[in-house]
Design a protein around this motif. Sequence first.
Motif, PDB file in Angstrom:
ATOM      1  N   LEU A   1       0.946  -1.324  -0.077  1.00  0.00           N
ATOM      2  CA  LEU A   1      -0.063  -0.088  -0.348  1.00  0.00           C
ATOM      3  C   LEU A   1       1.075   1.330   0.194  1.00  0.00           C
ATOM      4  O   LEU A   1       0.534   2.405  -0.576  1.00  0.00           O
ATOM      5  CB  LEU A   1      -0.978  -0.070   1.379  1.00  0.00           C
ATOM      6  N   PHE A   2       1.990   1.265   0.574  1.00  0.00           N
ATOM      7  CA  PHE A   2       2.960   2.275   0.492  1.00  0.00           C
ATOM      8  C   PHE A   2       3.441   2.609  -0.637  1.00  0.00           C
ATOM      9  O   PHE A   2       3.847   3.516  -0.858  1.00  0.00           O
ATOM     10  CB  PHE A   2       4.174   2.064   1.896  1.00  0.00           C
ATOM     11  N   GLU A   3       3.752   1.429  -1.392  1.00  0.00           N
ATOM     12  CA  GLU A   3       4.157   1.332  -2.866  1.00  0.00           C
ATOM     13  C   GLU A   3       3.061   2.129  -3.885  1.00  0.00           C
ATOM     14  O   GLU A   3       3.600   2.995  -4.609  1.00  0.00           O
ATOM     15  CB  GLU A   3       4.546   0.031  -3.539  1.00  0.00           C
ATOM     16  N   VAL A   4       1.912   1.945  -3.476  1.00  0.00           N
ATOM     17  CA  VAL A   4       0.717   2.715  -4.122  1.00  0.00           C
ATOM     18  C   VAL A   4       0.861   4.175  -3.855  1.00  0.00           C
ATOM     19  O   VAL A   4       0.731   4.829  -4.656  1.00  0.00           O
ATOM     20  CB  VAL A   4      -0.498   1.886  -3.817  1.00  0.00           C
ATOM     21  N   ALA A   5       1.101   4.263  -2.573  1.00  0.00           N
ATOM     22  CA  ALA A   5       1.043   5.814  -2.022  1.00  0.00           C
ATOM     23  C   ALA A   5       2.384   6.437  -2.827  1.00  0.00           C
ATOM     24  O   ALA A   5       2.201   7.649  -3.131  1.00  0.00           O
ATOM     25  CB  ALA A   5       1.552   5.847  -0.621  1.00  0.00           C
ATOM     26  N   PHE A   6       3.406   5.773  -2.889  1.00  0.00           N
ATOM     27  CA  PHE A   6       4.359   6.631  -3.525  1.00  0.00           C
ATOM     28  C   PHE A   6       4.151   6.635  -4.975  1.00  0.00           C
ATOM     29  O   PHE A   6       4.801   7.807  -5.804  1.00  0.00           O
ATOM     30  CB  PHE A   6       5.804   6.058  -3.195  1.00  0.00           C
TER      31      PHE A   6
ATOM     32  N   THR B   1      11.046 -13.209   6.791  1.00  0.00           N
ATOM     33  CA  THR B   1      10.270 -14.366   7.166  1.00  0.00           C
ATOM     34  C   THR B   1       9.874 -14.999   5.803  1.00  0.00           C
ATOM     35  O   THR B   1       9.301 -16.306   5.744  1.00  0.00           O
ATOM     36  CB  THR B   1       8.926 -13.967   8.129  1.00  0.00           C
ATOM     37  N   LEU B   2       9.761 -14.252   4.601  1.00  0.00           N
ATOM     38  CA  LEU B   2       9.336 -15.055   3.458  1.00  0.00           C
ATOM     39  C   LEU B   2      10.636 -14.870   2.580  1.00  0.00           C
ATOM     40  O   LEU B   2      11.412 -14.068   2.574  1.00  0.00           O
ATOM     41  CB  LEU B   2       8.218 -13.858   2.577  1.00  0.00           C
ATOM     42  N   PRO B   3      10.476 -16.042   1.466  1.00  0.00           N
ATOM     43  CA  PRO B   3      11.519 -15.925   0.237  1.00  0.00           C
ATOM     44  C   PRO B   3      11.541 -14.653  -0.311  1.00  0.00           C
ATOM     45  O   PRO B   3      10.496 -14.151  -0.670  1.00  0.00           O
ATOM     46  CB  PRO B   3      11.064 -17.050  -0.446  1.00  0.00           C
ATOM     47  N   ILE B   4      12.781 -14.204  -0.683  1.00  0.00           N
ATOM     48  CA  ILE B   4      12.812 -12.772  -1.474  1.00  0.00           C
ATOM     49  C   ILE B   4      12.063 -12.879  -2.569  1.00  0.00           C
ATOM     50  O   ILE B   4      11.258 -11.815  -2.895  1.00  0.00           O
ATOM     51  CB  ILE B   4      14.495 -12.419  -1.574  1.00  0.00           C
ATOM     52  N   GLY B   5      12.104 -13.897  -3.313  1.00  0.00           N
ATOM     53  CA  GLY B   5      11.407 -13.937  -4.681  1.00  0.00           C
ATOM     54  C   GLY B   5       9.863 -13.673  -4.350  1.00  0.00           C
ATOM     55  O   GLY B   5       9.077 -12.979  -5.018  1.00  0.00           O
ATOM     56  N   THR B   6       9.290 -14.360  -3.324  1.00  0.00           N
ATOM     57  CA  THR B   6       7.873 -14.306  -3.278  1.00  0.00           C
ATOM     58  C   THR B   6       7.481 -12.865  -2.622  1.00  0.00           C
ATOM     59  O   THR B   6       6.615 -12.180  -3.029  1.00  0.00           O
ATOM     60  CB  THR B   6       7.417 -15.287  -2.070  1.00  0.00           C
ATOM     61  N   ALA B   7       8.506 -12.579  -1.502  1.00  0.00           N
ATOM     62  CA  ALA B   7       8.101 -11.205  -1.028  1.00  0.00           C
ATOM     63  C   ALA B   7       8.055 -10.094  -1.923  1.00  0.00           C
ATOM     64  O   ALA B   7       7.236  -9.279  -2.041  1.00  0.00           O
ATOM     65  CB  ALA B   7       9.048 -10.887  -0.071  1.00  0.00           C
ATOM     66  N   TYR B   8       8.989 -10.128  -3.069  1.00  0.00           N
ATOM     67  CA  TYR B   8       9.283  -9.124  -3.778  1.00  0.00           C
ATOM     68  C   TYR B   8       8.118  -9.030  -5.031  1.00  0.00           C
ATOM     69  O   TYR B   8       7.533  -8.026  -5.219  1.00  0.00           O
ATOM     70  CB  TYR B   8      10.476  -8.987  -4.675  1.00  0.00           C
ATOM     71  N   ALA B   9       7.751 -10.221  -5.337  1.00  0.00           N
ATOM     72  CA  ALA B   9       6.567 -10.539  -6.417  1.00  0.00           C
ATOM     73  C   ALA B   9       5.124  -9.990  -5.784  1.00  0.00           C
ATOM     74  O   ALA B   9       4.430  -9.370  -6.293  1.00  0.00           O
ATOM     75  CB  ALA B   9       6.562 -11.844  -6.862  1.00  0.00           C
ATOM     76  N   VAL B  10       5.259 -10.299  -4.339  1.00  0.00           N
ATOM     77  CA  VAL B  10       3.807  -9.944  -4.073  1.00  0.00           C
ATOM     78  C   VAL B  10       3.900  -8.489  -3.760  1.00  0.00           C
ATOM     79  O   VAL B  10       2.763  -7.921  -3.970  1.00  0.00           O
ATOM     80  CB  VAL B  10       3.464 -10.623  -2.325  1.00  0.00           C
ATOM     81  N   TRP B  11       4.803  -8.040  -2.998  1.00  0.00           N
ATOM     82  CA  TRP B  11       5.075  -6.428  -3.010  1.00  0.00           C
ATOM     83  C   TRP B  11       4.779  -5.785  -4.422  1.00  0.00           C
ATOM     84  O   TRP B  11       4.067  -4.578  -4.496  1.00  0.00           O
ATOM     85  CB  TRP B  11       6.302  -6.046  -2.567  1.00  0.00           C
ATOM     86  N   THR B  12       5.507  -6.153  -5.323  1.00  0.00           N
ATOM     87  CA  THR B  12       5.323  -5.593  -6.554  1.00  0.00           C
ATOM     88  C   THR B  12       3.953  -5.537  -7.290  1.00  0.00           C
ATOM     89  O   THR B  12       3.355  -4.691  -7.760  1.00  0.00           O
ATOM     90  CB  THR B  12       6.329  -5.998  -7.626  1.00  0.00           C
TER      91      THR B  12
END
Length: 103
Positions: free
Chosen positions: A6-11, A50-61
């Motif tokens: 959500l903060f990514e959406v904000a920026f 706590t999450l794998p980097i690939g998953t965390a980044y993909a979900v965040w993006t």
Amino acid sequence: MVIAGLFEVAFAFCLGKAKESTGNDMYLWYVAFLISLTISMALLIKATQTLPIGTAYAVWTGIGAVGTVLVGIFVFKEPTTFLRLLFLTTLIISIVGLKVVSH
């Protein structure tokens, strides 16, 4: 992850508003962009503990992409076409799928 997204959406929103603004308002939107970016990145870093980097980044993006498209449609009056909504839906399904299969 959700709050980081959500903060990514904000920026992204702040960038859009800065583009539309002039003078001091433009600079305030850029400051808000930097604050949102910093918070989003800090939360992403926390999530990768706590999450794998690939998953965390993909979900965040993905959260950021979906949210930014929705902000574009509802705030910046970008076009809503069938294909845009179709691909947005497939993106959401992919994000949920990645989260479900990650440990």
